[in-house]
Enzyme design. Structure first.
Site, PDB file in Angstrom:
ATOM      1  N   SER A 245     -22.778 -19.105  68.750  1.00 49.05           N
ATOM      2  CA  SER A 245     -24.151 -18.826  68.320  1.00 49.05           C
ATOM      3  C   SER A 245     -24.445 -17.335  68.447  1.00 49.05           C
ATOM      4  CB  SER A 245     -25.113 -19.632  69.202  1.00 49.05           C
ATOM      5  OG  SER A 245     -26.434 -19.295  68.895  1.00 49.05           O
TER       6      SER A 245
ATOM      7  N   HIS B 216     -27.276 -15.572  68.667  1.00 46.68           N
ATOM      8  CA  HIS B 216     -28.340 -15.005  69.499  1.00 46.68           C
ATOM      9  C   HIS B 216     -27.994 -14.952  70.977  1.00 46.68           C
ATOM     10  CE1 HIS B 216     -30.345 -18.646  71.299  1.00 46.68           C
ATOM     11  NE2 HIS B 216     -29.758 -19.262  70.290  1.00 46.68           N
TER      12      HIS B 216
ATOM     13  N   THR C 223     -28.396 -21.618  51.074  1.00 47.11           N
ATOM     14  CA  THR C 223     -28.174 -20.174  50.937  1.00 47.11           C
ATOM     15  C   THR C 223     -28.033 -19.547  52.318  1.00 47.11           C
ATOM     16  OG1 THR C 223     -29.437 -20.220  48.905  1.00 47.11           O
ATOM     17  CG2 THR C 223     -29.125 -18.055  49.922  1.00 47.11           C
TER      18      THR C 223
ATOM     19  N   CYS D  58     -34.028 -24.899  76.732  1.00 38.90           N
ATOM     20  CA  CYS D  58     -34.669 -26.016  76.042  1.00 38.90           C
ATOM     21  C   CYS D  58     -35.323 -26.967  77.039  1.00 38.90           C
ATOM     22  CB  CYS D  58     -33.663 -26.758  75.177  1.00 38.90           C
ATOM     23  SG  CYS D  58     -32.005 -26.215  75.377  1.00 38.90           S
TER      24      CYS D  58
ATOM     25  N   GLN E 200     -21.532 -20.054  75.170  1.00 42.25           N
ATOM     26  CA  GLN E 200     -21.838 -19.140  76.275  1.00 42.25           C
ATOM     27  C   GLN E 200     -20.708 -18.154  76.581  1.00 42.25           C
ATOM     28  OE1 GLN E 200     -24.616 -18.467  77.759  1.00 42.25           O
ATOM     29  NE2 GLN E 200     -25.896 -20.136  77.021  1.00 42.25           N
TER      30      GLN E 200
ATOM     31  N   ASN F 266     -23.891 -23.369  80.417  1.00 49.91           N
ATOM     32  CA  ASN F 266     -25.040 -22.478  80.264  1.00 49.91           C
ATOM     33  C   ASN F 266     -25.911 -22.393  81.508  1.00 49.91           C
ATOM     34  OD1 ASN F 266     -25.144 -25.173  79.091  1.00 49.91           O
ATOM     35  ND2 ASN F 266     -27.330 -24.831  78.810  1.00 49.91           N
TER      36      ASN F 266
HETATM   37  C1  LIG Z   1     -23.815 -24.135  75.711  1.00 48.87           C
HETATM   38  C2  LIG Z   1     -24.763 -24.095  74.556  1.00 48.87           C
HETATM   39  N1  LIG Z   1     -24.473 -24.787  73.443  1.00 48.87           N
HETATM   40  C3  LIG Z   1     -25.292 -24.785  72.380  1.00 48.87           C
HETATM   41  C4  LIG Z   1     -26.463 -24.082  72.390  1.00 48.87           C
HETATM   42  C5  LIG Z   1     -27.362 -24.132  71.193  1.00 48.87           C
HETATM   43  O1  LIG Z   1     -27.247 -22.952  70.433  1.00 48.87           O
HETATM   44  P1  LIG Z   1     -28.382 -22.604  69.357  1.00 48.87           P
HETATM   45  O2  LIG Z   1     -29.568 -22.169  70.123  1.00 48.87           O
HETATM   46  O3  LIG Z   1     -27.768 -21.484  68.565  1.00 48.87           O
HETATM   47  O4  LIG Z   1     -28.606 -23.809  68.546  1.00 48.87           O
HETATM   48  C6  LIG Z   1     -26.821 -23.358  73.545  1.00 48.87           C
HETATM   49  C7  LIG Z   1     -28.121 -22.648  73.605  1.00 48.87           C
HETATM   50  O5  LIG Z   1     -28.811 -22.688  74.610  1.00 48.87           O
HETATM   51  C8  LIG Z   1     -25.946 -23.353  74.650  1.00 48.87           C
HETATM   52  O6  LIG Z   1     -26.218 -22.675  75.755  1.00 48.87           O
END
Ligand SMILES: Cc1ncc(COP(=O)(O)O)c(C=O)c1O
Length: 398
Positions: free
Chosen positions: A206, A208, A244, A331, A186, A158
């Site tokens: 994921s 989003h 749910t 994060c 990613q 990422n």
């Molecule tokens: C490589 C990677 N794994 C996991 C995640 C976590 O995904 P989520 O935000 O859907 O928990 C991210 C999000 O930044 C990510 O870039």
């Protein structure tokens, strides 16, 4: 005047943190919100909701080459990663296999789950990554043995966009009967990821990160792998994840999965834009280095170090001028610690503090990229002069 410009058109260049919701999804939301039954109910309202779930599951399974029954909807990538790693600790194989292989450049949801595994008696072995973003494959081979329960290595990073050779690694792992999980969060919207071609047993995704709503992810769990549920209390997802379902977000994920299956992911255009950005920034600003450029990379990600300039100060200066970028993982933003990924790639703490990540998406334009470089040039100049002055004042005081 400046604030007006910012309010008018903030420019988003942080797609690896999250992506905007696709405009077509926004149009469909009222229709999907009208289907509000509980998919577990057996009456008409429930069946209608279940249809949404079934269609989304099929669309995502088609996208990654899986069987729909192999998919578990989760709240996101973090939950999917936690479910695999923690779940396998309870497996039959875990009674005799006490090692897990990974890397130090994984997402924190993997690294923290590995710490949990370590606290529960498992030994974690890390494969090194060099400054170009390449995994040490000789070391990887040496670590394989019938002591290893699981290998968890991401498909694409990422922060740097570096892509790891998953197919090659699963082939080697199979010879020792080792299960393989890949955090493929990613890859979506940036490169194809097929569970058969890569040979993974588990993979995390994921919504989003590829223009769907937040709060939904997918865990691929190969048929025959009976992972225990992380969340207990209901029979949803065939007893593999209670609670749910987030129907609206799942509908959006299914919609985007269909779109991804039908398009070329805009790889070429993203790569051209990324290269244009890198060429301009390296030639027009002294002391800029692109991290991991020599390795295979996602088409949308640039990780930079800008000598003598704090990434945090750069991010804030760009933000004020209407550009959203990152110093690394979303994060970690606001966290003064340098990026664990860059440190693992051999950068010093000082170098890692000068990092900036620009990640583009399907909606990014050349004008936005040119605007970013034009804005960065005077900022870098100003921040360097400021830090020179501070250094001088500090030396006079000393
Ligand atoms: C490589 C990677 N794994 C996991 C995640 C976590 O995904 P989520 O935000 O859907 O928990 C991210 C999000 O930044 C990510 O870039």
């Amino acid at each position: 005047m400046l604030l007006c410009a910012v309010l008018k058109k903030p420019i988003y260049l942080d797609y690896n943190a999250t992506s905007p919701v696709h405009p077509e999804i926004k149009n469909h939301l009222p229709e999907w919100a009208g289907i509000w039954g509980n998919p577990s109910s057996i009456h008409g309202h429930g069946r209608e909701a279940k249809r949404i779930l079934r269609e989304a599951r099929q669309a995502f399974a088609d996208l990654i080459g899986a069987n729909p029954l192999e998919l578990i909807f989760t709240s996101g990538g973090s939950e999917a990663n936690n479910t695999v790693i923690k779940g396998l600790l309870e497996s039959e194989a875990a009674k005799t296999r006490k090692q897990i292989i990974s890397t130090r450049v994984e997402h924190p949801s993997v690294l923290k789950s590995l710490e949990y595994a370590e606290a529960h008696g498992f030994e974690i072995k890390y494969v090194d990554v060099n400054s170009s973003g390449h995994l040490d494959m000789d070391q990887y081979k040496d670590l394989l043995s019938d002591q290893v329960l699981l290998i968890t290595i991401m498909a694409a990073n990422n922060e740097t966009g570096n892509i790891f050779p998953i197919s090659k690694m699963t082939e080697l792992a199979k010879k020792h009967g080792i299960l393989f999980h890949s955090d493929a969060v990613q890859t979506m919207g940036r490169m194809a990821f097929n569970v058969e071609k890569t040979g993974v047993d588990f993979a995390s995704f994921s919504g989003h990160k590829f223009y769907a709503l937040k709060g939904v992810g997918v865990l691929y769990s190969r048929r025959g792998q009976n992972l225990p549920s992380l969340i207990h209390g209901g029979g949803q997802e065939r007893g593999r994840r209670a609670g749910t379902e987030n129907l609206l977000a799942i509908a959006s994920l299914g919609y985007m999965a269909k779109k991804l299956s039908a398009c070329d992911l805009h790889r070429e255009s993203m790569m051209l834009l990324r290269d244009h950005f890198e060429n301009r920034v390296v030639s027009e600003i002294a002391g800029v280095q692109v991290i991991g450029k020599e390795g295979k990379r996602l088409p949308n990600t640039t990780s930079l170090v800008v000598a003598g300039v704090s990434g945090e100060s750069m991010l804030m200066s760009l933000d004020v001028r209407g550009y959203s970028v990152s110093t690394g993982a979303a994060c970690s933003s606001g966290n003064p610690e340098p990026s664990h990924v860059l440190l693992a790639m051999g950068l010093t703490e000082d170098e890692a503090h000068t990092s900036l990540r620009v990640s583009i998406g399907w909606l990014t334009t050349t004008e936005e990229i040119d605007g970013l470089v034009d804005t960065m040039i005077p900022i870098v100049d100003h921040l360097r002069k400021l830090s020179q002055r501070q250094n001088l004042e500090a030396s006079v005081e000393a």
